[in-house]
Design a protein around this motif. Structure first.
Motif, mmCIF file in Angstrom:
data_model
loop_
_atom_site.group_PDB
_atom_site.id
_atom_site.type_symbol
_atom_site.label_atom_id
_atom_site.label_comp_id
_atom_site.label_asym_id
_atom_site.label_seq_id
_atom_site.Cartn_x
_atom_site.Cartn_y
_atom_site.Cartn_z
ATOM 1 N N ARG A 66 -0.205 -5.671 6.935
ATOM 2 C CA ARG A 66 0.013 -6.412 5.689
ATOM 3 C C ARG A 66 0.892 -5.628 4.730
ATOM 4 N N ALA A 67 0.661 -4.336 4.662
ATOM 5 C CA ALA A 67 1.460 -3.500 3.765
ATOM 6 C C ALA A 67 2.927 -3.539 4.189
ATOM 7 N N LEU A 68 3.152 -3.482 5.480
ATOM 8 C CA LEU A 68 4.533 -3.483 5.954
ATOM 9 C C LEU A 68 5.211 -4.818 5.663
ATOM 10 N N GLN A 69 4.483 -5.916 5.883
ATOM 11 C CA GLN A 69 5.053 -7.229 5.576
ATOM 12 C C GLN A 69 5.445 -7.301 4.116
ATOM 13 N N ASN A 91 0.815 -1.211 0.000
ATOM 14 C CA ASN A 91 0.000 0.000 0.000
ATOM 15 C C ASN A 91 0.853 1.269 0.000
ATOM 16 N N PRO A 92 0.694 2.096 -1.047
ATOM 17 C CA PRO A 92 1.524 3.295 -1.175
ATOM 18 C C PRO A 92 1.273 4.319 -0.071
ATOM 19 N N ARG A 93 0.076 4.318 0.482
ATOM 20 C CA ARG A 93 -0.187 5.292 1.538
ATOM 21 C C ARG A 93 0.613 4.952 2.792
ATOM 22 N N VAL A 94 0.767 3.641 3.032
ATOM 23 C CA VAL A 94 1.550 3.222 4.182
ATOM 24 C C VAL A 94 3.011 3.592 3.969
ATOM 25 N N LEU A 95 3.494 3.317 2.770
ATOM 26 C CA LEU A 95 4.883 3.643 2.468
ATOM 27 C C LEU A 95 5.144 5.126 2.634
ATOM 28 N N MET A 137 -1.649 7.768 10.576
ATOM 29 C CA MET A 137 -2.593 7.854 9.467
ATOM 30 C C MET A 137 -3.986 8.224 9.963
ATOM 31 N N GLN A 138 -4.361 7.673 11.107
ATOM 32 C CA GLN A 138 -5.645 8.012 11.710
ATOM 33 C C GLN A 138 -5.705 9.512 11.966
ATOM 34 N N ARG A 139 -4.668 10.000 12.616
ATOM 35 C CA ARG A 139 -4.627 11.405 12.996
ATOM 36 C C ARG A 139 -4.753 12.305 11.770
ATOM 37 N N GLU A 140 -4.186 11.819 10.670
ATOM 38 C CA GLU A 140 -4.240 12.618 9.445
ATOM 39 C C GLU A 140 -5.533 12.389 8.688
ATOM 40 N N GLY A 141 -6.449 11.674 9.310
ATOM 41 C CA GLY A 141 -7.758 11.488 8.706
ATOM 42 C C GLY A 141 -7.820 10.432 7.621
ATOM 43 N N GLU A 142 -6.753 9.654 7.459
ATOM 44 C CA GLU A 142 -6.792 8.596 6.457
ATOM 45 C C GLU A 142 -7.628 7.444 6.987
ATOM 46 N N SER A 143 -8.407 6.865 6.098
ATOM 47 C CA SER A 143 -9.211 5.725 6.503
ATOM 48 C C SER A 143 -8.467 4.438 6.152
#
Lengths: 121, 121
Positions: free
Chosen positions: A42-45, A5-9, A28-34
DNA sequence: TACGGAAATGAAAATCATTTTCATTTGTGA
DNA sequence: TCACAAATGAAAATGATTTTCATTTCCGTA
């Protein structure tokens, strides 16, 4: 198949290229990302599999993720106040490489941290 | 005040001076010793406080305890089969000492592990 | 020897990171 | 539009570790 996931990266990048899964999630929560915590894991793995990020362990056992390609460095941590100094580890790199060769290991990485008491403590 | 249970210490010794809390607990159970997991954890913490044992982390984040005074060494761990080779770390000792001095840290210790793939994997 | 409190013990519950399960949603090619 | 694979995330499961708390063991003293 790639769940990188590019948003995680990009969040990991914004975090200074160094953060735990939980931290990335909270950020990500704090920044309002859902996004769900599961997806972050999973993205990190996936990023680890793709060798885009490295994993290492904090002293408390929590996994922290670091962008590969970041200048590789080590830490000098104060046991008293927690202050951390980034240090250069040329000697370590050579040592790790030499030891790996000596025992026929390949594809090696390493961790090295120094901890003690700083001048103030 | 000292909760450094001698049975736990002796089990750690018998385990080769290197084991996780859970392993020590299981080992003691198997040997018919009556002890609680809580006590094992407390004894290990106490031994760490008293600087009788060191803690480090396995790749999966589980804490492993090692007798201090054991010849200080580092590990080369195979990511494939988990095989571990004890290696000498003279270079590291010097590096750690130099870095600590450079930044005015005292009472320093360090961790350093190398991981990769062994010949068989 | 009996008493009282401090330390030790351990079962069970709480915590916390991480993984798994599973039902739902999304995206994509035919 | 359809069908199906991949992605998603809520909730439950897992596993190590810590905390709680009631009970037991020790020890020094009266």
């Amino acid at each position: 198949m790639s769940r990188s996931n590019p948003r995680v990266l990009s969040t990991l990048e914004r975090a200074g290229g160094f953060a735990s899964a939980q931290e990335i999630y909270r950020l990500m929560q704090r920044e309002g990302e859902s996004i769900g915590l599961t997806t972050v894991y999973r993205a990190l793995q996936s990023l680890v599999n793709d060798k885009i990020v490295d994993v290492l362990r904090r002293d408390d056992g929590e996994a922290i993720y670091r962008l590969c390609g970041e200048a590789h460095h080590h830490h000098l941590v104060c046991k008293g106040c927690g202050d951390t100094v980034e240090i250069e580890g040329g000697a370590i790199e050579k040592w790790a490489k030499a030891m790996a060769e000596e025992h026929g290991f390949r594809d090696v990485g390493h961790t090295a941290e120094i901890f003690g008491l700083c001048t103030k403590c």
